[in-house]
Scaffold this active site. Structure first.
Site, mmCIF file in Angstrom:
data_model
loop_
_atom_site.group_PDB
_atom_site.id
_atom_site.type_symbol
_atom_site.label_atom_id
_atom_site.label_comp_id
_atom_site.label_asym_id
_atom_site.label_seq_id
_atom_site.Cartn_x
_atom_site.Cartn_y
_atom_site.Cartn_z
ATOM 1 N N THR A 93 0.871 -1.179 0.000
ATOM 2 C CA THR A 93 0.000 0.000 0.000
ATOM 3 C C THR A 93 0.901 1.221 0.000
ATOM 4 O O THR A 93 1.663 1.439 0.944
ATOM 5 C CB THR A 93 -0.926 -0.005 1.226
ATOM 6 O OG1 THR A 93 -1.808 -1.111 1.124
ATOM 7 C CG2 THR A 93 -1.735 1.291 1.297
ATOM 8 N N LYS A 168 -7.185 1.538 -3.008
ATOM 9 C CA LYS A 168 -6.851 1.153 -1.635
ATOM 10 C C LYS A 168 -7.075 2.324 -0.685
ATOM 11 O O LYS A 168 -7.501 2.144 0.457
ATOM 12 C CB LYS A 168 -5.396 0.663 -1.558
ATOM 13 C CG LYS A 168 -4.940 0.225 -0.160
ATOM 14 C CD LYS A 168 -5.666 -1.029 0.337
ATOM 15 C CE LYS A 168 -5.331 -1.361 1.796
ATOM 16 N NZ LYS A 168 -4.052 -2.072 1.968
ATOM 17 N N LYS A 236 0.055 5.322 8.458
ATOM 18 C CA LYS A 236 0.759 5.554 7.179
ATOM 19 C C LYS A 236 -0.249 5.693 6.042
ATOM 20 O O LYS A 236 -0.197 6.639 5.243
ATOM 21 C CB LYS A 236 1.712 4.395 6.878
ATOM 22 C CG LYS A 236 2.265 4.433 5.444
ATOM 23 C CD LYS A 236 2.791 3.080 4.932
ATOM 24 C CE LYS A 236 1.681 2.091 4.640
ATOM 25 N NZ LYS A 236 2.080 0.915 3.833
#
Lengths: 298, 298
Positions: A93, A168, A236
């Site tokens: 990701t 995502k 993150k």
């Protein structure tokens, strides 16, 4: 094929490839993490470049965008020795803009790149039921689809390079706001003297229903903060989504609120707790009169 | 039995009682709204008190807490002429504190009261698949359970008087934050150039999954704001939840954010749009530099 990155997700996914009989060349920052795969037949390579030199398809799944940059574009990165017409599939990701940069760099070397982040967590990686969100060229996806099918059940081309990462980010945005709701709702329930599991029985079947209330609600009620997905990884991801949103001129106050709350957790020692630990940040808020997260009501 | 309140929900629910063969005495603020029920055999009463005088069980489902107060505790309210040992069942989404007040007032008259708000909306009311969240005495619930079973599939006693309303507030808190997430996620998707339905195919099967992304996501993508559940009713519910939270010393920033965003919609003519119209408030936010909902990032 090549495999770079042997964390919890990467190790489980690479194992499926070995089980399926594919010859795998593997590299990871810490060789010890790769040993279980080497003992099952994978061959070690000393660098991402070395992996690429021996592979027609190279999978990468590492930690942060900076790690992706290093293993793909760095001095010993995969693109340095990638073969003509080979395909790099980054399943980390990471940033949509970095995915586009990698795609362009691969094309400049006569090779290809897909961004293909996943959802489903360690459970999905182990059971090969991941959802794989792909950005890049349709014909390139078709070439690797049989391999991706070893890892996941839902494989959807979302658009050009970067579109997998954007998808995502949509996924993480949904989770972020919903986790705030799940934790606030269960805090309310507890404070009101309700039994959380009985409440979930009432609210879990209708318009308030979500994966999170069913899977994480009972853990929150039991104060079980064992990780399915780490807080620090989620922080993150939300940071990437917020930066992308800002770049696109979008205000996402729900995501921003979630990110601010989640950022309180690592300093409290909960960076490696599961995302359900968010309830702890909300509990602290309830105890703090001076929080700037909760301006006084007019 | 008695039935007070013949809005969209109440009319559908009362019809199930008539179909099941129960003699029903009905009252509503606007007699015309009751006509379809009267034509099917219900008998009109001129006031809530009149309904109560003729009934062993009285159901109320009206609009706002002030309406509940009027039809139950007002000068012509049901409790004024309630029979000894009769049961008042308020199915309005209303205030936990008012539910406790009604319970005490009913007991003072030798009668009983349950708070029993529902989730499932008009579809659930019509298909008799509501979730009914009950506060009050267990033995009283058992007396009316066969009647409630005509209306819903999930009937759970959540605790003493007020606990049904508290549970409904938990339900609305879950929906509120999740709706922010669903709308932000689909705004992000659109701005990033993704196809929203294809994105839902990727993200709808895992940890980001919810009733709202599946049921309302496609409507948001199609800009279909037809109501399942009215914005103005949701604003009322969130207001109740926030007041209760404040009373309990709880900070619920996600719920507060949702309520502030939703409050922008009625002045824009979207009070009677469906809750998915929240996306419009978020779109406005994206266009406004000076919004205080989205403080500049540090």
């Amino acid at each position: 094929m090549g495999w770079i990155g042997t964390g919890v997700m990467g190790a489980a996914m690479c194992a499926h490839m070995i089980e399926a009989g594919h010859p795998v060349t593997v590299h990871s920052r810490t060789r010890a993490r790769a040993e279980p795969l080497l003992s099952r037949g994978a061959v070690w390579a000393d660098s991402p470049a070395e992996v690429a030199a021996r592979s027609d398809v190279i999978f990468t799944i590492v930690g942060f965008p900076a790690d992706v940059r290093e293993v793909v574009l760095g001095p010993r990165g995969a693109l340095g020795r990638i073969r003509t017409d080979a395909i790099l599939v980054d399943m980390t990701t990471s940033e949509p803009s970095l995915a586009r940069e990698i795609h362009a760099a691969a094309r400049a070397r006569g090779a290809w790149a897909l961004d293909a982040p996943v959802s489903g967590g360690d459970v999905g990686a182990i059971s090969a039921t991941l959802s794989i969100m792909v950005g890049g060229d349709a014909s390139v996806l078709e070439r690797v689809r049989p391999l991706l099918a070893r890892l996941g059940r839902t494989i959807v081309l979302q658009g050009d390079a970067g579109a997998g990462q954007h998808t995502k980010m949509v996924n993480q945005t949904l989770i972020a706001a919903n986790m705030v709701g799940v934790c606030e709702a269960l805090l309310y329930a507890r404070r009101a003297g309700l039994d959380p599991l009985r409440v979930i029985a009432s609210v879990g079947g209708g318009a308030a229903s979500s994966w999170a209330i069913h899977q994480l609600g009972p853990k929150i009620a039991a104060r079980d903060f064992a990780p399915g997905f780490y807080v620090e990884h989620f922080v993150k991801d939300m940071g990437i989504a917020l930066r992308e949103a800002k770049r696109m001129g979008l205000a996402l106050p729900g995501l921003e609120l979630a990110e601010r709350l989640y950022r309180e957790l690592p300093p409290l020692g909960h960076g490696r707790s599961g995302t359900q630990a968010l309830v702890l940040a909300l509990e602290r808020l309830a105890q703090s009169e001076e929080s700037d997260l909760y301006p006084p009501r007019k």
